[in-house]
Motif scaffolding. Sequence first.
Motif, PDB file in Angstrom:
ATOM      1  N   ILE A   1       5.597  22.731  38.025  1.00  0.00           N
ATOM      2  CA  ILE A   1       4.504  23.631  38.410  1.00  0.00           C
ATOM      3  C   ILE A   1       4.289  23.652  39.920  1.00  0.00           C
ATOM      4  N   GLU A   2       5.257  23.150  40.683  1.00  0.00           N
ATOM      5  CA  GLU A   2       5.038  23.034  42.124  1.00  0.00           C
ATOM      6  C   GLU A   2       4.775  24.375  42.800  1.00  0.00           C
ATOM      7  N   GLU A   3       5.657  25.351  42.557  1.00  0.00           N
ATOM      8  CA  GLU A   3       5.519  26.632  43.250  1.00  0.00           C
ATOM      9  C   GLU A   3       4.230  27.341  42.855  1.00  0.00           C
ATOM     10  N   THR A   4       3.886  27.294  41.558  1.00  0.00           N
ATOM     11  CA  THR A   4       2.653  27.922  41.093  1.00  0.00           C
ATOM     12  C   THR A   4       1.440  27.251  41.725  1.00  0.00           C
ATOM     13  N   ALA A   5       1.483  25.931  41.836  1.00  0.00           N
ATOM     14  CA  ALA A   5       0.368  25.201  42.432  1.00  0.00           C
ATOM     15  C   ALA A   5       0.178  25.574  43.894  1.00  0.00           C
ATOM     16  N   VAL A   6       1.279  25.723  44.625  1.00  0.00           N
ATOM     17  CA  VAL A   6       1.182  26.080  46.040  1.00  0.00           C
ATOM     18  C   VAL A   6       0.586  27.475  46.205  1.00  0.00           C
ATOM     19  N   ARG A   7       1.024  28.419  45.385  1.00  0.00           N
ATOM     20  CA  ARG A   7       0.477  29.775  45.484  1.00  0.00           C
ATOM     21  C   ARG A   7      -1.015  29.785  45.176  1.00  0.00           C
ATOM     22  N   ALA A   8      -1.412  29.064  44.115  1.00  0.00           N
ATOM     23  CA  ALA A   8      -2.829  29.015  43.753  1.00  0.00           C
ATOM     24  C   ALA A   8      -3.651  28.314  44.827  1.00  0.00           C
ATOM     25  N   LEU A   9      -3.093  27.240  45.408  1.00  0.00           N
ATOM     26  CA  LEU A   9      -3.812  26.505  46.453  1.00  0.00           C
ATOM     27  C   LEU A   9      -3.989  27.366  47.700  1.00  0.00           C
ATOM     28  N   ALA A  10      -2.982  28.165  48.026  1.00  0.00           N
ATOM     29  CA  ALA A  10      -3.092  29.048  49.187  1.00  0.00           C
ATOM     30  C   ALA A  10      -4.225  30.053  49.000  1.00  0.00           C
ATOM     31  N   LYS A  11      -4.364  30.579  47.775  1.00  0.00           N
ATOM     32  CA  LYS A  11      -5.441  31.526  47.493  1.00  0.00           C
ATOM     33  C   LYS A  11      -6.806  30.835  47.571  1.00  0.00           C
ATOM     34  N   LEU A  12      -6.918  29.649  46.968  1.00  0.00           N
ATOM     35  CA  LEU A  12      -8.207  28.968  46.906  1.00  0.00           C
ATOM     36  C   LEU A  12      -8.660  28.518  48.285  1.00  0.00           C
ATOM     37  N   GLU A  13      -7.772  27.913  49.069  1.00  0.00           N
ATOM     38  CA  GLU A  13      -8.175  27.399  50.376  1.00  0.00           C
ATOM     39  C   GLU A  13      -8.476  28.517  51.374  1.00  0.00           C
ATOM     40  N   GLN A  14      -7.997  29.722  51.072  1.00  0.00           N
ATOM     41  CA  GLN A  14      -8.286  30.850  51.951  1.00  0.00           C
ATOM     42  C   GLN A  14      -9.778  31.179  51.963  1.00  0.00           C
ATOM     43  N   VAL A  15     -10.472  30.918  50.846  1.00  0.00           N
ATOM     44  CA  VAL A  15     -11.895  31.264  50.747  1.00  0.00           C
ATOM     45  C   VAL A  15     -12.786  30.034  50.595  1.00  0.00           C
ATOM     46  N   LEU A  16     -12.215  28.847  50.641  1.00  0.00           N
ATOM     47  CA  LEU A  16     -12.997  27.633  50.444  1.00  0.00           C
ATOM     48  C   LEU A  16     -13.839  27.336  51.687  1.00  0.00           C
ATOM     49  N   PRO A  17     -15.155  27.177  51.539  1.00  0.00           N
ATOM     50  CA  PRO A  17     -16.004  26.843  52.688  1.00  0.00           C
ATOM     51  C   PRO A  17     -15.584  25.523  53.333  1.00  0.00           C
ATOM     52  N   ALA A  18     -15.895  25.372  54.603  1.00  0.00           N
ATOM     53  CA  ALA A  18     -15.474  24.185  55.356  1.00  0.00           C
ATOM     54  C   ALA A  18     -16.014  22.898  54.729  1.00  0.00           C
ATOM     55  N   ARG A  19     -17.272  22.940  54.238  1.00  0.00           N
ATOM     56  CA  ARG A  19     -17.858  21.714  53.669  1.00  0.00           C
ATOM     57  C   ARG A  19     -17.107  21.277  52.409  1.00  0.00           C
ATOM     58  N   LEU A  20     -16.587  22.230  51.637  1.00  0.00           N
ATOM     59  CA  LEU A  20     -15.829  21.864  50.446  1.00  0.00           C
ATOM     60  C   LEU A  20     -14.421  21.413  50.815  1.00  0.00           C
ATOM     61  N   ARG A  21     -13.861  21.993  51.871  1.00  0.00           N
ATOM     62  CA  ARG A  21     -12.557  21.518  52.331  1.00  0.00           C
ATOM     63  C   ARG A  21     -12.648  20.054  52.748  1.00  0.00           C
TER      64      ARG A  21
END
Length: 338
Positions: free
Chosen positions: A97-117
């Motif tokens: 699931i590596e490639e799928t995880a990277v794509r999903a993580l790229a989408k999520l971190e794009q909108v993740l607020p700084a405090r949650l990062r």
Amino acid sequence: MSQDLPARMLRLLSLLQTRRTWSGAELADRLGVTLRTIRRDIDRLRELGYPVEGTTGQAGGYRLAAGAELPPLLLDDEEAVAIAVALRTAAAGVAGIEETAVRALAKLEQVLPARLRHQVATVQAATAPLPVPWAGGPETDPSTLVILAAACRDHEIVTFTYTTSSGTTGPRRAEPHALVAADPVWYLVAYDTEHDEWRLFRVDRLTGPTPTGRRVTPRELPAPDAAAYVAARLATAPGRYTFHATALADAATVRARTYSLPGRVQPLDDHTSTLDLAADNPHRIAEQLLAVDLGPTHTIHGTPGLAPYLEQLGRRLLRAAHALTTQDETDKNGAWDQ
């Protein structure tokens, strides 16, 4: 309000999450509506809490940015942190699931607020993975994968420092095409602009990836897809030790048993095939040969220096077989004496 508005809004949101910037005309064309409708839908998304930014200039358009609060993605803060941590862990090496995880993580971190990062980073820093015997190989930084995945998605040139197999380190500038997970190694397929050719970069040897902000038209890859390109390159890669022989099995069986790339095994007929192995580690070739029945000795040739390692493995197996035979005889005698 139009009956298909909810579906169109979800489609618009999905498009904004797939790449960094869209022009209004592109969105209108994708959704089959007017520019005026796109502007209204963007305003609706903003009212719902989605941080959609508008850019100006020749390359102007819309992009989904990180906001002060997490947009209503049906996830609360704890769930968002849990998913981000899980995706980072998966991107670091959960097979399949590596490639799928990277794509999903790229989408999520794009909108993740700084405090949650920050929370995600804190959890990651406090988590100690337990190495297992069957896992191994180089470690890849998930944040590097995220940067490269976004660059592949946006067709954006990146710069980085790369260390070759010989230990030479130097700067590189490339147009990323795709990431390929070849367990346990991650590869970046990219066009090297300085050498004017396609290259294969091991991500674990790559440091300091930096997006340049310059986007390019994707080049045509000289292969059906990125995975095929990596397989072909690896299959022809030279090795310190080589071994060639005829195997008494069909090509599909030999490939499966030796974990060889397709280019290393070629069919002769329905029951025999040729096997070409190459590796810097002689033990790797020795282990591969255990799984196949080799044909006549006159078909065998390769690096003479490989012979001692094959003999060593053979002696180990013979000692183990002798120990089991001796144990069996002892057990039988003991049982008979009773």
